[in-house]
Design a protein around this motif. Structure first.
Motif, short mmCIF file in Angstrom:
data_model
loop_
_atom_site.label_atom_id
_atom_site.label_comp_id
_atom_site.label_asym_id
_atom_site.label_seq_id
_atom_site.Cartn_x
_atom_site.Cartn_y
_atom_site.Cartn_z
N GLY A 165 0.84 -1.19 0.00
CA GLY A 165 0.00 0.00 0.00
C GLY A 165 0.87 1.23 0.00
O GLY A 165 2.10 1.16 -0.14
N SER A 166 0.24 2.40 0.17
CA SER A 166 0.99 3.66 0.13
C SER A 166 1.86 3.86 1.36
O SER A 166 2.87 4.56 1.30
CB SER A 166 0.01 4.84 0.04
OG SER A 166 -0.71 4.80 -1.15
N ASN A 242 0.56 6.55 -5.34
CA ASN A 242 -0.83 6.95 -5.10
C ASN A 242 -1.81 6.49 -6.18
O ASN A 242 -2.68 7.23 -6.59
CB ASN A 242 -0.93 8.48 -4.94
CG ASN A 242 -0.13 8.95 -3.75
OD1 ASN A 242 -0.14 8.31 -2.70
ND2 ASN A 242 0.57 10.05 -3.91
N GLN A 244 -4.62 4.81 -6.37
CA GLN A 244 -5.61 4.35 -5.39
C GLN A 244 -6.74 3.56 -6.05
O GLN A 244 -6.99 3.69 -7.26
CB GLN A 244 -6.21 5.54 -4.63
CG GLN A 244 -5.17 6.44 -3.97
CD GLN A 244 -4.44 5.76 -2.80
OE1 GLN A 244 -4.89 4.74 -2.28
NE2 GLN A 244 -3.31 6.33 -2.40
N SER A 346 -8.43 -1.91 -0.01
CA SER A 346 -8.13 -0.48 -0.14
C SER A 346 -6.69 -0.21 -0.54
O SER A 346 -6.28 0.94 -0.62
CB SER A 346 -8.42 0.22 1.19
OG SER A 346 -7.50 -0.23 2.18
N ALA A 348 -3.34 0.67 -2.28
CA ALA A 348 -2.88 1.33 -3.51
C ALA A 348 -1.95 0.37 -4.26
O ALA A 348 -1.43 -0.58 -3.68
CB ALA A 348 -2.15 2.62 -3.17
N TRP A 367 -2.77 -4.68 -5.71
CA TRP A 367 -3.65 -3.52 -5.98
C TRP A 367 -5.04 -3.88 -5.46
O TRP A 367 -5.65 -4.84 -5.93
CB TRP A 367 -3.70 -3.20 -7.47
CG TRP A 367 -4.06 -1.76 -7.75
CD1 TRP A 367 -4.39 -0.79 -6.86
CD2 TRP A 367 -4.10 -1.14 -9.04
NE1 TRP A 367 -4.61 0.39 -7.49
CE2 TRP A 367 -4.44 0.21 -8.82
CE3 TRP A 367 -3.86 -1.58 -10.34
CZ2 TRP A 367 -4.57 1.12 -9.88
CZ3 TRP A 367 -3.98 -0.67 -11.39
CH2 TRP A 367 -4.34 0.67 -11.16
#
Lengths: 380, 435
Positions: A165-166, A242, A244, A346, A348, A367
């Protein structure tokens, strides 16, 4: 002219230094840069699973024996949390371009001790110390580990970071037939890039390091995941920040038609740089595919293709194309992907490589709830 | 009597020779009657006396008069025959689309070569058009005398500087920005008296206080500045001043600061220091504009061009979030750039090649102005591609080190991949304040 004894002394000193240099084990590392924050785990391949001093600890996969081994060091330039352990790093001052002072990066570095006990496996995070140690001198915190027994034996210890994720990454440890994982999370967003050098000298001499500026420019819009195999080859994945699940590009992933690649309008194609050839199934990724010199590194654009039987990873010889610019005439090969559906929808976009044995690794794409991976072998 | 006979023979020979010369002139044309109109229309906007040329980035010679053009006649013929001059690098695909398109017809090229082959005669001055004038001849502004001029703080490039990217900010006098600010319909850049050492010059409007700062490569590039808004664009060799399309304007609020971002090329060494004072002339909009002009870049800052590689593509793209009227396109790279392309993919999937520059030239960085702003609907994907030649052959020719792999950085010996576009979003009346 040097006399005979001086020349003899130089020869002896040279041989001694040569001997020292071959006995010093190069540090291997796995590094992720997520939104300008860098997290690195370093380890040495000297930790062998068949070493008698470690066999007690590793002997029973189902029930750990009491003991501990310093296995790695973790370094970060931003505050992180591993389970309940928070490592705080003072954020650099906001960067102002031009004549304003630029901030120094702060770093935190800790030893990681793999510890077995009747309560299970854990990592003890301890103050970083040099030299051989048999026990941590000052434990900063304790991180419980999730343990799995795996089929692929790793004769030496391996550590890796897989971005998930981010703001987060999975710390993966492999040793013998053991695999341990825990999650690491960055705690504070970083909006601008910190500078690592005082620019005043640059202004007067007009000397500056273009390579560092190029790297900084890259990281303003990309994340990276890098594996360094000692002093030798490096494998690096560069991907857009990012990306998303709320964005249109994720919607395209969901709706992409069979036989089409997933395009991204908001980022360049995922880039995979290799300093050593890799074997993905039937596909060999050679170095020198984009450079004009035979010994130049390899660079590939990595595309995700939906196929009738599942998902495939396409390697392409245009590593700097945009995410809408797939040109099949530059495709170098493709392999099938293993697929997992995770709980967290959720996440990214992230892409990375992680070593699973000293000469084998895994390319991982995540993802949303989707997680794809493909195994590879490092060709010497 | 004998003298008279000799005189008559000489006179006759003279008349015959004169007739032959006129016959040649008629066959090949004369400067004033045939060539000067072509030069005025196609060449003189650049080839004017030094210091009054485009933005001060000078062409090497003036071609305003016969006396100035005659010594260059053979060179002129050679350059136009090979279509090297006037410079225009977009492919034929977009012929007729851009207002600043340059180029000679086959007939015009033939006229020039015939004139040169006939000995480049002057002809009768009265047979030619009146001398062309350009804007404000006295002050040297191409577009005419500006309504107000903002001069940069004079800046000294020191001896030890080379390839210096300097950002200098100058507060704009509030007296020229009354009543909260003004709308302008165009602007013109002048790089100052040392224009021959300027690689390019970008500018913008900001609300910062006056400061002077130098970024020797560590600062933001023009693409980043454009991303923050307020960019007025850039000029380099070959860029002509342009007013915005009718109905377009750019708002400059009271209290604004002008940002000059200038890339100076020089070798370091004792005695190489020089001063520079760039300026910008602004032309007021006397009626409220309908659209607000913006400038932005579609770029890729994460690339890495391999050493010794030819034809290496770097791409960038953006999907438009709104209906967008595009006024101009400016593909920007450095030494290794060889070709550039903009492509639009419309929401229905059809594609259009917006701009193709198959022979992109680092020293002729053209801004391509649409005759009429081009509407690209919301959901259009603009893809930009640049191709680079990082081979030692090209490095020897241009002067760079092909052993380096390189990415995005400000020096000319580093690279960039920026597809600028000037545009207005949406069909919204301007409100009097900048968006």
């Amino acid at each position: 002219m040097l006399d005979y004894h001086s020349r003899q002394l130089i020869v002896i000193l040279s041989l001694t230094l040569l001997g020292l240099s071959v006995t010093v084990e190069a540090q291997y590392s796995s590094e992720v840069v997520l939104d300008l924050r860098t997290l690195t785990v370093e380890y040495t391949p000297a930790l062998r699973a068949d070493d008698p001093s470690h066999q007690m600890l590793l002997s029973d996969p189902s029930e750990p024996k009491a003991g501990h081994v310093r296995v790695a060091q973790i370094e970060t330039d931003a505050s992180i949390r591993m389970a309940g352990v928070e490592i705080a790093v003072e954020e650099p001052d906001a960067v102002v371009t031009g004549s304003s002072a630029m901030s120094e990066l702060r770093l935190a570095r800790y030893d990681l001790w793999l510890t077995g006990s009747s309560n299970g496996w854990r990592l003890d995070v301890a103050d970083s110390q040099g030299g051989p140690l048999t026990a941590p001198s000052s434990i900063f915190g304790t991180v419980p580990l999730t343990h799995t027994t795996v089929t692929a034996n790793s004769p030496t210890f391996i550590a890796g970071l897989v971005p998930t994720g981010s703001d987060q990454a999975r710390l993966l440890l492999r040793w013998g037939r053991h695999e341990w994982t825990t999650e690491v999370q960055f705690l504070i967003p970083r909006e601008s890039r910190p500078r690592q050098r005082d620019p005043l000298g640059d202004q007067r001499t007009f000397e500056f390091d273009s390579a560092e500026i190029q790297r900084s420019n890259r990281l303003t819009r990309r994340n990276t995941a890098t594996v360094q195999l000692g002093n030798g080859p490096r494998l690096m994945v560069v991907y857009g920040r990012n990306m998303q699940v709320e964005d249109r590009d994720f919607a395209h992933l969901v709706s992409v038609e069979t036989d089409m690649v997933v395009t991204t309008t908001a980022s360049a194609v995922i880039r995979f740089d290799i300093d050593v050839p890799l074997q993905f199934g039937e596909v060999t990724l050679n170095t020198g595919n984009v450079g004009g010199l035979r010994d130049s590194p390899g660079g590939y654009g990595v595309w995700l293709r939906r196929a009738a039987e599942g998902w495939r990873l396409v390697f392409n010889d245009e590593p700097d194309a945009w995410g809408t610019q797939h040109d099949p005439s530059f495709d170098a090969g493709e392999v099938s992907l293993d697929y997992l559906q995770g709980d967290d929808s959720s996440r990214a976009l992230s892409a990375s490589v992680v070593m699973t044995t000293p000469d084998q690794g895994r390319f991982v794409l995540i993802w949303g709830p989707h997680e794809w991976s493909a195994n590879f072998t490092v060709l010497s | 009597m004998r003298c008279l006979r000799v005189f008559a023979i000489v006179a006759l020979l003279g008349v015959l020779a004169q007739s032959a010369a006129y016959a040649g002139a008629e066959a090949g044309g004369t400067f004033y009657e045939n060539v000067l109109p072509i030069l005025q229309e196609n060449c003189q906007s650049c080839h004017r006396p030094a210091g009054q040329n485009i933005t001060g980035i000078v062409a090497p010679m003036s071609l305003m008069t016969y006396e100035e053009a005659r010594p260059w006649a053979r060179g002129i013929a050679r350059k136009v025959e090979t279509r090297e001059m006037p410079p225009w690098y977009a492919s034929e695909h977009t012929d007729g689309l851009f207002s600043n398109e340059r180029g000679l017809t086959d007939a015009e090229i033939e006229t020039i070569t015939a004139w040169v082959n006939a000995g480049a005669p002057a002809g009768e001055r009265d047979a030619g058009p009146a001398p062309r004038t350009f804007g404000d001849e006295e002050e040297g502004w191409f577009l005419g005398r500006p309504d107000f001029v903002v001069e940069m703080e004079r800046y000294t490039i020191p001896d030890d500087a080379y390839d210096l990217q300097a950002t200098i900010r100058t507060k704009i006098d509030d007296a020229v920005l009354p009543d909260g600010g003004v709308w302008v319909r165009g602007w013109e850049f002048r790089v100052g008296e040392t224009g021959d050492r300027v690689h390019h010059f970008c500018a913008g409007i900001e609300d910062k206080d006056t400061i002077v700062e130098v970024d020797a490569g560590q600062g933001e590039d023009e693409g980043e500045a454009a991303d923050r808004g307020g960019s007025l664009g850039c000029v380099s060799s070959g860029t002509e001043g342009k007013l915005l399309p009718d109905g377009w304007g750019f708002f400059i609020p009271t209290g604004s600061t002008a940002r000059y971002s200038i890339h100076f090329n020089k070798e370091p060494g004792p005695g190489t220091s020089f001063d520079n004072q760039a300026s910008m002339g602004f032309f007021l909009s006397h009626e409220p504009p309908k659209y607000t002009f913006k400038n932005d870049s579609i770029g890729n800052r994460g690339f890495m061009i391999p050493a010794h590689r030819k034809d290496y593509r770097v791409g960038a793209g953006r999907m438009l979030e709104r209906d967008t009227y595009v006024a101009n396109l400016w593909p920007h790279a450095h030494f290794r750039g060889t070709a550039a392309r903009y492509t639009a993919t419309y929401p229905d999937g059809t594609q259009e090649l917006l701009l193709d520059v198959p022979n992109w030239q680092q020293h002729w960085q053209e801004t391509y102005w649409y005759k009429e702003p081009k509407l690209l609907p919301k959901g259009t994907m603009i893809d930009v591609s640049f191709w680079y030649d990082n081979t030692s052959e090209n490095g020897l020719r241009i002067g760079f080190d092909a052993d380096r792999s390189l990415g995005h950085a400000p020096r000319t010996n580093d690279e960039m991949m920026l597809g600028f576009l000037g545009y207005a979003e949406e069909v919204e009346p301007a409100t009097g304040t900048q968006n």
